[in-house]
Design a protein around this motif. Structure first.
Motif, PDB file in Angstrom:
ATOM      1  N   GLU A  25      -2.688  20.881   5.634  1.00 18.54           N
ATOM      2  CA  GLU A  25      -3.551  19.731   5.919  1.00 18.54           C
ATOM      3  C   GLU A  25      -4.253  19.281   4.632  1.00 18.54           C
ATOM      4  OE1 GLU A  25      -3.422  18.267   8.625  1.00 18.54           O
ATOM      5  OE2 GLU A  25      -3.026  19.636  10.268  1.00 18.54           O
ATOM      6  N   GLN A  26      -3.437  18.925   3.643  1.00 18.10           N
ATOM      7  CA  GLN A  26      -4.003  18.544   2.342  1.00 18.10           C
ATOM      8  C   GLN A  26      -4.870  17.285   2.446  1.00 18.10           C
ATOM      9  OE1 GLN A  26      -1.025  18.360  -0.752  1.00 18.10           O
ATOM     10  NE2 GLN A  26      -0.052  20.278  -0.091  1.00 18.10           N
ATOM     11  N   PHE A  27      -4.481  16.372   3.315  1.00 15.30           N
ATOM     12  CA  PHE A  27      -5.256  15.134   3.435  1.00 15.30           C
ATOM     13  C   PHE A  27      -6.661  15.421   3.960  1.00 15.30           C
ATOM     14  CE2 PHE A  27      -6.659  11.458   5.986  1.00 15.30           C
ATOM     15  CZ  PHE A  27      -6.770  10.520   4.967  1.00 15.30           C
ATOM     16  N   ILE A  28      -6.766  16.275   4.998  1.00 14.12           N
ATOM     17  CA  ILE A  28      -8.077  16.611   5.557  1.00 14.12           C
ATOM     18  C   ILE A  28      -8.911  17.362   4.524  1.00 14.12           C
ATOM     19  CG2 ILE A  28      -9.281  17.921   7.348  1.00 14.12           C
ATOM     20  CD1 ILE A  28      -7.879  15.381   8.345  1.00 14.12           C
ATOM     21  N   ALA A  29      -8.289  18.300   3.818  1.00 14.24           N
ATOM     22  CA  ALA A  29      -9.011  19.050   2.794  1.00 14.24           C
ATOM     23  C   ALA A  29      -9.538  18.116   1.706  1.00 14.24           C
ATOM     24  CB  ALA A  29      -8.109  20.120   2.191  1.00 14.24           C
ATOM     25  N   SER A  30      -8.740  17.107   1.360  1.00 15.36           N
ATOM     26  CA  SER A  30      -9.188  16.168   0.326  1.00 15.36           C
ATOM     27  C   SER A  30     -10.360  15.324   0.810  1.00 15.36           C
ATOM     28  CB  SER A  30      -8.024  15.257  -0.092  1.00 15.36           C
ATOM     29  OG  SER A  30      -7.664  14.364   0.961  1.00 15.36           O
ATOM     30  N   GLN A  31     -10.382  14.992   2.098  1.00 10.28           N
ATOM     31  CA  GLN A  31     -11.498  14.214   2.638  1.00 10.28           C
ATOM     32  C   GLN A  31     -12.807  14.995   2.568  1.00 10.28           C
ATOM     33  OE1 GLN A  31     -11.056  10.847   3.582  1.00 10.28           O
ATOM     34  NE2 GLN A  31      -9.186  11.428   2.509  1.00 10.28           N
ATOM     35  N   PHE A  32     -12.724  16.315   2.679  1.00 11.14           N
ATOM     36  CA  PHE A  32     -13.921  17.166   2.575  1.00 11.14           C
ATOM     37  C   PHE A  32     -14.155  17.623   1.128  1.00 11.14           C
ATOM     38  CE2 PHE A  32     -13.432  17.313   7.101  1.00 11.14           C
ATOM     39  CZ  PHE A  32     -14.714  17.553   7.596  1.00 11.14           C
ATOM     40  N   GLN A  33     -13.320  17.133   0.206  1.00 10.11           N
ATOM     41  CA  GLN A  33     -13.450  17.465  -1.212  1.00 10.11           C
ATOM     42  C   GLN A  33     -13.479  18.987  -1.434  1.00 10.11           C
ATOM     43  OE1 GLN A  33     -16.895  15.282  -2.614  1.00 10.11           O
ATOM     44  NE2 GLN A  33     -15.794  13.331  -2.565  1.00 10.11           N
ATOM     45  N   MET A  73      -6.123   0.969   8.672  1.00 11.69           N
ATOM     46  CA  MET A  73      -6.954   1.908   7.931  1.00 11.69           C
ATOM     47  C   MET A  73      -6.312   2.324   6.612  1.00 11.69           C
ATOM     48  SD  MET A  73      -8.186   4.382  11.048  1.00 11.69           S
ATOM     49  CE  MET A  73      -9.036   5.483   9.934  1.00 11.69           C
ATOM     50  N   GLY A  74      -5.073   1.848   6.347  1.00 14.25           N
ATOM     51  CA  GLY A  74      -4.425   2.181   5.101  1.00 14.25           C
ATOM     52  C   GLY A  74      -3.861   3.584   5.057  1.00 14.25           C
ATOM     53  N   LEU A  75      -3.646   4.219   6.217  1.00 14.10           N
ATOM     54  CA  LEU A  75      -3.124   5.587   6.257  1.00 14.10           C
ATOM     55  C   LEU A  75      -1.643   5.550   6.576  1.00 14.10           C
ATOM     56  CD1 LEU A  75      -5.906   7.385   8.347  1.00 14.10           C
ATOM     57  CD2 LEU A  75      -5.776   7.130   5.872  1.00 14.10           C
ATOM     58  N   ASN A  76      -0.894   6.476   5.962  1.00 20.94           N
ATOM     59  CA  ASN A  76       0.511   6.576   6.328  1.00 20.94           C
ATOM     60  C   ASN A  76       0.640   7.382   7.615  1.00 20.94           C
ATOM     61  OD1 ASN A  76       0.567   9.396   5.714  1.00 20.94           O
ATOM     62  ND2 ASN A  76       0.908   8.917   3.545  1.00 20.94           N
ATOM     63  N   LEU A  77       1.847   7.537   8.100  1.00 19.55           N
ATOM     64  CA  LEU A  77       2.052   8.177   9.400  1.00 19.55           C
ATOM     65  C   LEU A  77       1.563   9.625   9.403  1.00 19.55           C
ATOM     66  CD1 LEU A  77       3.140   7.975  12.256  1.00 19.55           C
ATOM     67  CD2 LEU A  77       5.403   8.618  11.381  1.00 19.55           C
ATOM     68  N   ASP A  78       1.878  10.381   8.351  1.00 22.60           N
ATOM     69  CA  ASP A  78       1.455  11.781   8.289  1.00 22.60           C
ATOM     70  C   ASP A  78      -0.075  11.901   8.257  1.00 22.60           C
ATOM     71  OD1 ASP A  78       4.027  12.716   8.352  1.00 22.60           O
ATOM     72  OD2 ASP A  78       4.221  12.871   6.164  1.00 22.60           O
ATOM     73  N   GLU A  79      -0.699  11.012   7.510  1.00 25.12           N
ATOM     74  CA  GLU A  79      -2.162  11.043   7.428  1.00 25.12           C
ATOM     75  C   GLU A  79      -2.796  10.690   8.779  1.00 25.12           C
ATOM     76  OE1 GLU A  79      -2.610   9.878   2.678  1.00 25.12           O
ATOM     77  OE2 GLU A  79      -2.734   8.329   4.234  1.00 25.12           O
ATOM     78  N   GLN A  80      -2.207   9.731   9.492  1.00 26.32           N
ATOM     79  CA  GLN A  80      -2.713   9.376  10.823  1.00 26.32           C
ATOM     80  C   GLN A  80      -2.595  10.565  11.779  1.00 26.32           C
ATOM     81  OE1 GLN A  80      -0.829   5.806  12.283  1.00 26.32           O
ATOM     82  NE2 GLN A  80      -1.294   4.657  10.416  1.00 26.32           N
ATOM     83  N   LYS A  81      -1.467  11.273  11.676  1.00 28.09           N
ATOM     84  CA  LYS A  81      -1.280  12.451  12.529  1.00 28.09           C
ATOM     85  C   LYS A  81      -2.310  13.532  12.174  1.00 28.09           C
ATOM     86  CE  LYS A  81       3.650  11.877  13.489  1.00 28.09           C
ATOM     87  NZ  LYS A  81       5.017  12.475  13.304  1.00 28.09           N
ATOM     88  N   ALA A  82      -2.591  13.708  10.893  1.00 26.63           N
ATOM     89  CA  ALA A  82      -3.580  14.698  10.462  1.00 26.63           C
ATOM     90  C   ALA A  82      -4.962  14.349  11.003  1.00 26.63           C
ATOM     91  CB  ALA A  82      -3.604  14.781   8.936  1.00 26.63           C
ATOM     92  N   VAL A  83      -5.285  13.062  10.945  1.00 30.59           N
ATOM     93  CA  VAL A  83      -6.589  12.619  11.463  1.00 30.59           C
ATOM     94  C   VAL A  83      -6.667  12.852  12.962  1.00 30.59           C
ATOM     95  CG1 VAL A  83      -8.044  10.603  11.867  1.00 30.59           C
ATOM     96  CG2 VAL A  83      -7.012  10.957   9.621  1.00 30.59           C
ATOM     97  N   ASP A  84      -5.596  12.572  13.687  1.00 27.57           N
ATOM     98  CA  ASP A  84      -5.579  12.787  15.141  1.00 27.57           C
ATOM     99  C   ASP A  84      -5.773  14.267  15.471  1.00 27.57           C
ATOM    100  OD1 ASP A  84      -5.249  10.134  15.721  1.00 27.57           O
ATOM    101  OD2 ASP A  84      -3.055  10.244  15.876  1.00 27.57           O
ATOM    102  N   ARG A  85      -5.074  15.142  14.728  1.00 28.26           N
ATOM    103  CA  ARG A  85      -5.241  16.580  14.965  1.00 28.26           C
ATOM    104  C   ARG A  85      -6.680  17.004  14.708  1.00 28.26           C
ATOM    105  NH1 ARG A  85      -0.097  16.759  12.428  1.00 28.26           N
ATOM    106  NH2 ARG A  85      -1.063  17.208  10.400  1.00 28.26           N
TER     107      ARG A  85
END
Length: 300
Positions: A68-76, A1-13
């Protein structure tokens, strides 16, 4: 999916705390931060209202945008607080402008009317569908006690389910337990009582209140047989026969009345038949067969 480890953990949470619960519940998703003054003002409102709506299937989830900057960015998310309603993994409404209890409740009420949200731990509707069908089969077989028992068990799984309550009331009616049926109907909340499913139960109970003693039924039957032209006598017998559980006899009398004079008393016989159909259920095989007989009488 092109995600790094931290981003994968954020998605799992996010999946565990928001996406998965939203499959059946309505998740109020609050994007916030420690330094955000408006967030601190809004938090008590969100916590209070979602707690009050918990039994309706509403859940609060909070996302700290700094953590959770990655999740916030996904929701713009461009400003905070930002609040979304999430159902089945997708945003279904922007609740950000709901800053008071009344505003938030109004928006949640509108969503809950449209979405099949289920309280946590409730059996999914598709899981109880076979049980409801079993109860309806018992009613079709005129086995009120068994039907009432089945619907009572389902009710333990899905309290305040209007369809199940309707089945329970109708089962009690068929079993002759009219007082209990009336108590169940009278104890419903206004919201549940207004559900269309309850009209059928209400009609069944109303018709059953005419149930006569055996001797009275025999007298009405004899009067109807001896005076076939007396429409009042025919209608009185039909009412009593249906209330006593003799729906074939009731339908026979009413069909004969329609055949003799369909316009009598503004079509009272046909109206009574339609009321009986509603009480029994339009999908019931007996109703389907009797409706065909009525059509034959009306249209040849």
């Amino acid at each position: 999916m092109g995600l790094n480890l931290d981003e994968q953990k954020a998605v799992d949470r996010f999946r565990k705390t928001v996406a998965e619960p939203s499959m059946t519940q309505l998740v109020v998703l609050d994007f916030w931060a420690e330094w955000c003054g408006p967030c601190k003002a809004l938090t008590p409102v969100l916590e209070k209202v979602t707690a009050e709506y918990a039994d309706k299937g509403v859940l609060l989830a909070k996302v700290n945008v700094d953590e959770e900057q990655f999740i916030a960015s996904q929701f713009q998310v461009r400003s905070i607080p930002t609040v979304y309603a999430i159902f089945q993994g997708q945003p279904v409404a922007d609740l950000t402008n709901a800053r008071t209890e009344s505003q938030l409740k109004q928006m949640l009420d509108q969503l809950l009317e449209k979405l099949p949200v289920q309280p946590e731990g409730a059996a999914p509707q598709q899981d109880i569908a076979p049980l409801i069908a079993m109860g309806e089969e018992a009613l079709a077989a005129n086995d009120g006690e068994r039907a009432a028992s089945i619907f009572m068990q389902i009710l333990e799984m899905v309290p305040d389910n209007a369809e199940v309550l309707s089945g329970l009331i109708r089962g009690l009616v068929v079993a002759g337990r009219l007082e209990e049926a009336g108590q169940v109907l009278g104890g419903l909340t206004p919201e549940v009582a207004a559900d269309p499913h309850l009209e059928r139960a209400r009609t069944a109970l109303e018709l059953a209140k005419d149930k006569p003693e055996d001797s009275e039924l025999a007298t009405l039957k004899a009067a109807a047989a001896s005076r076939p032209e007396d429409m009042e006598a025919q209608l009185a017998y039909a009412n009593a026969a249906f209330a006593a559980g003799e729906r074939d006899a009731a339908a026979g009398a009413l069909l004969a009345m329609v055949a003799a004079d369909r316009e009598w008393n503004e079509g009272a016989a046909r109206a009574k038949l339609l009321q009986i159909f509603e009480a029994v259920g339009l999908e019931d095989p007996w109703v389907s067969a009797t409706r065909r007989k009525l059509s034959t009488v009306l249209f040849g």
